[in-house]
Design an enzyme around this catalytic site. Structure first.
Site, PDB file in Angstrom:
ATOM      1  N   SER A   1      34.446  55.138  51.667  1.00  0.00           N
ATOM      2  CA  SER A   1      35.832  55.417  51.318  1.00  0.00           C
ATOM      3  C   SER A   1      36.670  55.651  52.571  1.00  0.00           C
ATOM      4  O   SER A   1      36.740  54.784  53.431  1.00  0.00           O
ATOM      5  CB  SER A   1      35.885  56.600  50.351  1.00  0.00           C
ATOM      6  OG  SER A   1      37.142  56.665  49.717  1.00  0.00           O
TER       7      SER A   1
ATOM      8  N   ASP B   1      34.873  52.590  44.583  1.00  0.00           N
ATOM      9  CA  ASP B   1      34.640  53.579  45.633  1.00  0.00           C
ATOM     10  C   ASP B   1      33.162  53.922  45.793  1.00  0.00           C
ATOM     11  O   ASP B   1      32.473  54.242  44.823  1.00  0.00           O
ATOM     12  CB  ASP B   1      35.430  54.847  45.292  1.00  0.00           C
ATOM     13  CG  ASP B   1      35.503  55.819  46.444  1.00  0.00           C
ATOM     14  OD1 ASP B   1      34.454  56.376  46.815  1.00  0.00           O
ATOM     15  OD2 ASP B   1      36.600  56.012  46.993  1.00  0.00           O
TER      16      ASP B   1
END
Length: 738
Positions: free
Chosen positions: A61, A209
């Site tokens: 991320s 993610d």
């Protein structure tokens, strides 16, 4: 014998320096955590200051963003300057900056409808929600620009430092380690928070993610070859039981638990030689605090500095570290010369519509900022899910530019809605509910067919066509057909507080229009309108009576709009001017002329915003019939009166509105106060300072992802007051409404 000894001594002399140069390979694992991930930049700066070499990097991320940029060759200082330069509020919105949007979209902003628009599948009529709140259009362009120096690198082991980005396969839930391909796409996939950012397709996988599967990729850098791992965990704090008091806090806690558990599993694999850093961000910088990223950098740097002696054993002598830096120095980069431009357009729009907005001339060097602005103009056609570009390197600093425009999978046609509630102190309440269906693209030049339906106190239906006449959308034509019912209150000219009659106006008719768009800042149009209607007397002396009427008029309209926000602007201007020439020869019941102008200016500094507006309109020939009166009253238009309860052939209104912005993260929220002075007059001779009415309001507002939300209280002279609630923009307006 002497010869043998000499040979051995010589070999030892060659081998000894090499043995002295050997050191354990060091890997850096950077966790995800939203805005808190900026702390990684501070850690990197301190590692460089301590002369600690990094041989491998893996990030998840925001850790993939920082790690990828560093692995590519950006210094911590350059990354920090990039973070400071980015408008994080804007980058998490897909639409171009409002000041540069098409006038067609800007004028739609003046409607009562909210901006959230579910798609409609034309084949089966099914309504589809968007796959995420943010498609990542601007984020994609930003990542593409920052990673341009790595355009020709497809094997991430060939970056300045070998790099891996970690994403999650949304189907299987497994961690996916991205080690090749396009760097910007890999980073984008790693940070695709489900439901917030659209997932990314890479090969056969649909990726989101990486924090869902592996928020701190310790095992990844170890598999890359790291013998010592420096792990930086900036995951958000978990809430205690007492702080979990509502649904949002519960959802935040659940999300934190998911990443916390897989992070703890990775931390458990650390050995005695590995190091774990947990910058003390606490609640000083939360995942959504993108305006506090520079503070997070400082916290990360201090945390690495406080590690002290734990890092000493990993530091290289100055000469050896200088040698390491030279070996990992990024190559000089210069934007390539574009040799050709190709556009892959899978929508129903003519390729010329896209080509007219992409103004890259072969033979010029690529200007990423200019290209991004041009791509935003293509995206603003509002039929595309994403518009991306890719650079294909060629020899001698040359490259081909490939643009890919992907049509919305959930449907290019859309639905909108809006709600208005108001209640005056006298017990007069008002309710309106609206919806609109827009079919687009209706033509290959992006024509639209739009139908609005209103239910409530003022019901109606309007169906209209907007037809661009050229690929650049300079010229356009329009036609509208509709029915509308409105309420009109007439007052005694000598006593403005004394209503003498209330009518219900019903009209059915059509309007033709032809005009020119003045770039992205204005529009001028000429039109002809013809309606048939009736005015039914609902309250008042029967002597007033009802009547039928026809409208036949030539119309002129000029609109200018450079406001940065339709709902809570901080900069820019908006203006509208109109003229109407009604004649019996054109089909009207009576001859009269009307004209008006409205100016709006917005000025902001920090958390403070001031919006000022002036509206003037009146009769300039003949006698204006009641069905053509202007209406005034309601929220921010003489607040305290109910919506549009004042009426007259002439109108004047001056407004000053102050907004204070709250620090509420990604949903801008405001407290506001307004002061308004003005009135409507049936006769021009009645206009005077002694007949002006004063209104004021206190309100709260939020620019939510689905549209503006207002809750307000208004008070006007004479003891008039009202409560207001709007989801979507208020319906009441004189000519335009800020």
């Amino acid at each position: 014998m002497r010869t043998t000894v000499a040979i051995l001594l010589t070999l030892l002399g060659l081998i000894a320096p090499a043995l002295a140069e050997t050191r354990p390979a060091i890997g850096l694992a950077l966790s995800g955590g939203g805005a808190r991930g900026a702390a990684h930049v501070g850690v990197l700066r301190e590692l460089e200051r301590r002369r600690i070499p990094i041989d491998y990097i893996a990030g998840t991320s925001m850790g993939a963003v920082v790690g990828g940029l560093y692995a590519m060759g950006m210094s911590p200082d350059e990354i920090e300057r990039t973070i400071a330069r980015i408008d994080w509020t804007a980058i998490f919105q897909d639409e171009p900056a409002r000041a540069t949007r098409r006038m067609q979209r800007k004028l739609e902003d003046r409607s009562f409808l909210i901006k959230s628009r579910p798609g409609v599948d034309e084949e089966d009529g099914r309504v589809n929600l968007v796959p995420a709140l943010i498609q990542g259009q601007k984020l994609e362009l930003a990542l593409r620009e920052y990673t341009l120096p790595a355009t020709g690198v497809h094997d991430f082991d060939r970056l300045r430092i070998p790099f891996r980005a970690v994403a999650t396969d949304v189907v299987s839930g497994e961690a996916v380690v991205l080690d090749d391909g396009d760097l910007a796409t890999a980073i984008r996939a790693s940070m695709a928070v489900p439901a917030v950012f659209a997932p990314v397709e890479i090969g056969e996988r649909l990726l989101v993610d990486g924090g869902l599967a592996m928020n701190l990729p310790i095992g990844v850098v170890r598999e890359m070859g790291a013998e010592i791992v420096i792990a930086v965990d900036i995951g958000g704090p978990r809430r205690d039981r007492e702080s979990i008091t509502d649904v949002l806090e519960m959802l935040d806690q659940v999300a934190s638990l998911v990443t916390w558990r897989n992070t703890q599993a990775e931390i458990a694999t650390l050995g005695p030689r590995d190091l774990l850093l947990t910058p003390p961000l606490g609640r000083r910088v939360l995942a959504s605090d993108f305006d506090k990223m520079l503070e997070a950098i400082a916290i990360g740097e201090q945390a690495a500095r406080d590690a002290g002696a734990r890092f000493d054993a990993l530091a290289l002598p100055p000469a050896r570290y200088a040698s390491y830096r030279r070996a990992h120095r990024p190559a000089d980069y210069q934007a390539p010369v574009i040799t050709q431009v190709s556009i892959d357009n899978d929508s129903g729009l003519d390729d010329a519509v896209l080509a007219r907005r992409i103004r890259i001339t072969p033979g010029e060097r690529l200007d990423p900022g200019a290209l991004a602005a041009q791509i935003e103009r293509v995206y603003d056609q509002d039929v595309f899910e994403t518009v991306r570009y890719r650079i294909v390197p060629e020899a001698d600093e040359r490259a081909a530019l490939h643009i890919s425009a992907r049509e919305k999978r959930w449907g290019t046609s859309s639905l909108q809605g809006g709600l208005e509630l108001s209640s005056s102190g006298g017990g007069n309440s008002r309710f309106n509910l609206g919806a609109a269906y827009t079919k687009a693209p209706l033509t290959d030049l992006n024509g639209e067919w739009r139908t609005e339906v209103r239910l409530g106190d003022e019901p109606g239906i309007l169906s209209s066509l907007y037809l661009p006449l050229d690929p650049a959308e300079r010229w356009f034509a329009g036609i509208g057909l509709g029915y509308l019912s409105e309420n009109l209150t007439l007052f005694d000219p000598g006593a403005q507080d004394a209503p003498i009659a209330e009518y219900q106006l019903n009209r059915l008719g059509a309007r033709l229009e032809f005009g020119r768009n003045l770039g992205d800042w204005g529009r001028v149009a000429l039109g002809y309108a013809h309606y048939r209607g009736d005015a039914d007397l609902r309250v008042g002396d029967p002597g007033f009576g009802g009547y039928n009427f026809d409208v036949g008029a030539l119309e002129f309209r000029l609109d200018i709009d450079t406001l940065d926000s339709a709902n809570f602007p901080a900069s820019g201007w908006a203006a509208s001017a109109f003229g109407e020439h009604s004649r019996t020869a054109l089909g009207a019941t009576s001859d009269y002329d009307q004209a008006g102008v409205e100016l709006v200016h917005a000025l902001g500094r920090g958390r403070h915003r001031l919006i000022t507006a002036l509206t003037l309109a009146g009769n300039f020939g003949g006698e204006t019939p009641p069905h053509a009166y202007y209406r005034l009253g309601g929220f921010l238009n003489l607040s305290g009166f109910n919506q549009l309860e004042l009426s007259g052939a002439n109108l004047g209104l001056a407004r000053a509105i102050y907004l204070h912005a709250f620090d509420t993260g990604l949903v801008p929220s405001y407290a506001g106060v307004s002061l308004e002075v003005g009135n409507t007059w049936a006769r021009r001779r009645d206009i005077g300072a002694d007949s002006l009415r004063l209104g004021s309001s206190l309100f709260l507002g939020a620019d939510t992802p689905i549209g503006p939300l207002y809750l307000g209280y208004g008070y006007a002279d004479g003891g008039n007051d009202a409560l207001y609630l709007f989801l979507g923009r208020p319906w009441n307006r004189a000519l335009i409404h800020y």
